[in-house]
Write an enzyme that holds these catalytic residues in place. Sequence first.
Site, PDB file in Angstrom:
ATOM      1  N   HIS A 188       0.890  -1.173   0.000  1.00 45.28           N
ATOM      2  CA  HIS A 188       0.000   0.000   0.000  1.00 45.28           C
ATOM      3  C   HIS A 188       0.915   1.205   0.000  1.00 45.28           C
ATOM      4  O   HIS A 188       1.679   1.393   0.956  1.00 45.28           O
ATOM      5  CB  HIS A 188      -0.888   0.013   1.236  1.00 45.28           C
ATOM      6  CG  HIS A 188      -1.736  -1.209   1.356  1.00 45.28           C
ATOM      7  ND1 HIS A 188      -3.046  -1.251   0.935  1.00 45.28           N
ATOM      8  CD2 HIS A 188      -1.452  -2.456   1.820  1.00 45.28           C
ATOM      9  CE1 HIS A 188      -3.532  -2.456   1.153  1.00 45.28           C
ATOM     10  NE2 HIS A 188      -2.588  -3.208   1.685  1.00 45.28           N
ATOM     11  N   GLU A 234      -7.095 -12.259   5.888  1.00 44.01           N
ATOM     12  CA  GLU A 234      -6.006 -11.661   6.697  1.00 44.01           C
ATOM     13  C   GLU A 234      -6.387 -11.887   8.168  1.00 44.01           C
ATOM     14  O   GLU A 234      -5.689 -12.552   8.909  1.00 44.01           O
ATOM     15  CB  GLU A 234      -5.874 -10.171   6.382  1.00 44.01           C
ATOM     16  CG  GLU A 234      -4.826  -9.443   7.224  1.00 44.01           C
ATOM     17  CD  GLU A 234      -4.733  -7.946   6.919  1.00 44.01           C
ATOM     18  OE1 GLU A 234      -5.649  -7.399   6.266  1.00 44.01           O
ATOM     19  OE2 GLU A 234      -3.742  -7.321   7.362  1.00 44.01           O
ATOM     20  N   HIS A 263      -8.062  -8.250  -0.672  1.00 42.64           N
ATOM     21  CA  HIS A 263      -7.629  -8.752   0.629  1.00 42.64           C
ATOM     22  C   HIS A 263      -8.691  -9.742   1.112  1.00 42.64           C
ATOM     23  O   HIS A 263      -9.890  -9.424   1.086  1.00 42.64           O
ATOM     24  CB  HIS A 263      -7.525  -7.621   1.647  1.00 42.64           C
ATOM     25  CG  HIS A 263      -6.306  -6.766   1.502  1.00 42.64           C
ATOM     26  ND1 HIS A 263      -5.962  -6.157   0.326  1.00 42.64           N
ATOM     27  CD2 HIS A 263      -5.345  -6.416   2.399  1.00 42.64           C
ATOM     28  CE1 HIS A 263      -4.846  -5.478   0.499  1.00 42.64           C
ATOM     29  NE2 HIS A 263      -4.446  -5.608   1.744  1.00 42.64           N
ATOM     30  N   ASP A 287       3.431  -5.118   2.471  1.00 45.25           N
ATOM     31  CA  ASP A 287       2.154  -4.546   2.918  1.00 45.25           C
ATOM     32  C   ASP A 287       2.267  -3.044   3.223  1.00 45.25           C
ATOM     33  O   ASP A 287       1.932  -2.227   2.377  1.00 45.25           O
ATOM     34  CB  ASP A 287       1.608  -5.321   4.122  1.00 45.25           C
ATOM     35  CG  ASP A 287       0.098  -5.264   4.263  1.00 45.25           C
ATOM     36  OD1 ASP A 287      -0.564  -4.716   3.365  1.00 45.25           O
ATOM     37  OD2 ASP A 287      -0.429  -5.789   5.265  1.00 45.25           O
TER      38      ASP A 287
HETATM   39  N1  LIG Z   1      -2.918  -4.960   5.855  1.00 43.18           N
HETATM   40  C1  LIG Z   1      -3.978  -4.293   5.421  1.00 43.18           C
HETATM   41  N2  LIG Z   1      -5.183  -4.884   5.417  1.00 43.18           N
HETATM   42  C2  LIG Z   1      -6.253  -4.227   5.001  1.00 43.18           C
HETATM   43  N3  LIG Z   1      -6.226  -2.976   4.558  1.00 43.18           N
HETATM   44  C3  LIG Z   1      -5.051  -2.345   4.533  1.00 43.18           C
HETATM   45  N4  LIG Z   1      -4.732  -1.092   4.146  1.00 43.18           N
HETATM   46  C4  LIG Z   1      -3.416  -0.947   4.334  1.00 43.18           C
HETATM   47  N5  LIG Z   1      -2.893  -2.058   4.838  1.00 43.18           N
HETATM   48  C5  LIG Z   1      -3.885  -2.954   4.970  1.00 43.18           C
HETATM   49 ZN   LIG Z   2      -2.544  -5.084   2.499  1.00 43.39          ZN
END
Ligand SMILES: Nc1ncnc2[nH]cnc12
Ligand SMILES: [Zn+2]
Length: 349
Positions: free
Chosen positions: A27, A208, A205, A286
């Site tokens: 990101h 997670e 995503h 990430d």
């Molecule tokens: N690890 C993550 N999971 C979900 N949204 C995100 N936005 C930035 N990092 C993130």
């Molecule tokens: Zn992410």
Amino acid sequence: MFKVHAIPPERLPELLSLMPKAELHIHIEGSLEPELIFALAKRNDVQLPYADVAALRSAYAFTNLQSFLDLYYAGASVLLHEQDFYDMAWAYFEKAKADHVVRAELFFDPQTHTARGVAMGAVIEGLSRACRDAHTQLGISADLILCFLRHLSEDEALATLEEAMPWREHFIGVGLDSSELGHPPEKFARVFARARELGLHCVAHAGEEGPPAYIWGALDVLQVERIDHGVQAIHDAGLMQRLADSQMPLTVCPLSNLKLCVFKNLADHNLGQMLDAGLCITLNSDDPAYFGGYLNDNYLQTFAALHLNAQQAYKLAANSIEASFAPEADKHRWMHELKACFQGFAEQD
Ligand SMILES: Nc1ncnc2[nH]cnc12
Ligand SMILES: [Zn+2]
């Protein structure tokens, strides 16, 4: 073919650092270092609720995804102008170059910025100019993936996609990020269908923090080409089989999982198990400014904690290149460079 077994284990860190690799889960707002946050705050006359860089950095103690996101969105508040987005991305590309990243696919969150009155054009043009310069000046191939914030509504995501259409040629795909729990993929079925109609790549995503059902939803409803994170798949044998059979790429981010308490210790991470199960795993950073490491830090620390070997290093780097959305000719060239790199290490022995 090079002999991976001929590479002595003590040379593994050097090999991990030097091998060409792709980063598919970064990101760009998560690459904003505290020093740059303060520099941009000063430049743009934005007040921050922290006295200095050290005070901000000391707040980086997260208990879960949401506790991180609150700070991440606050940090992004200093980004106002095209040049700010350029400077942020350029700082990342310089780090990526040092890590021998040959291909980077950058997530960006336009809604975080347009909600504050920043023009869509400032966001996309700044990032896109940095991608072009990364190519010409650093030799890094880079593209953008526009992410929808899943804590907002699907109508807002649809409006964001339409708002970005004047810059359609500046991004190659869409993603889905932000607070996962309570916001299943199905909520975004229409906007992903629209993105597919527009010829955009689709990723999301999933898994997670959320359950395996969210990974099934991302695959079957959103029809994604990669799963971002996906580590919760381990709890569903049928899903593991599906991921292995389809060779669906997973963009795994070990230091992120550690900092957001998905795993208590890096040694507990399931990346080794997922590789052993034959899944197409890639390694990524990430939000490197928040999670204590860029791409090579993720490789080095994960390999040390899980006692992974040169064969697995090759597999992870090869997966990252093959799973990228780069042109086939580029992938072919990087695979050749990757093999040559391993060959060089094997022959020196
Ligand atoms: N690890 C993550 N999971 C979900 N949204 C995100 N936005 C930035 N990092 C993130
Ligand atoms: Zn992410």
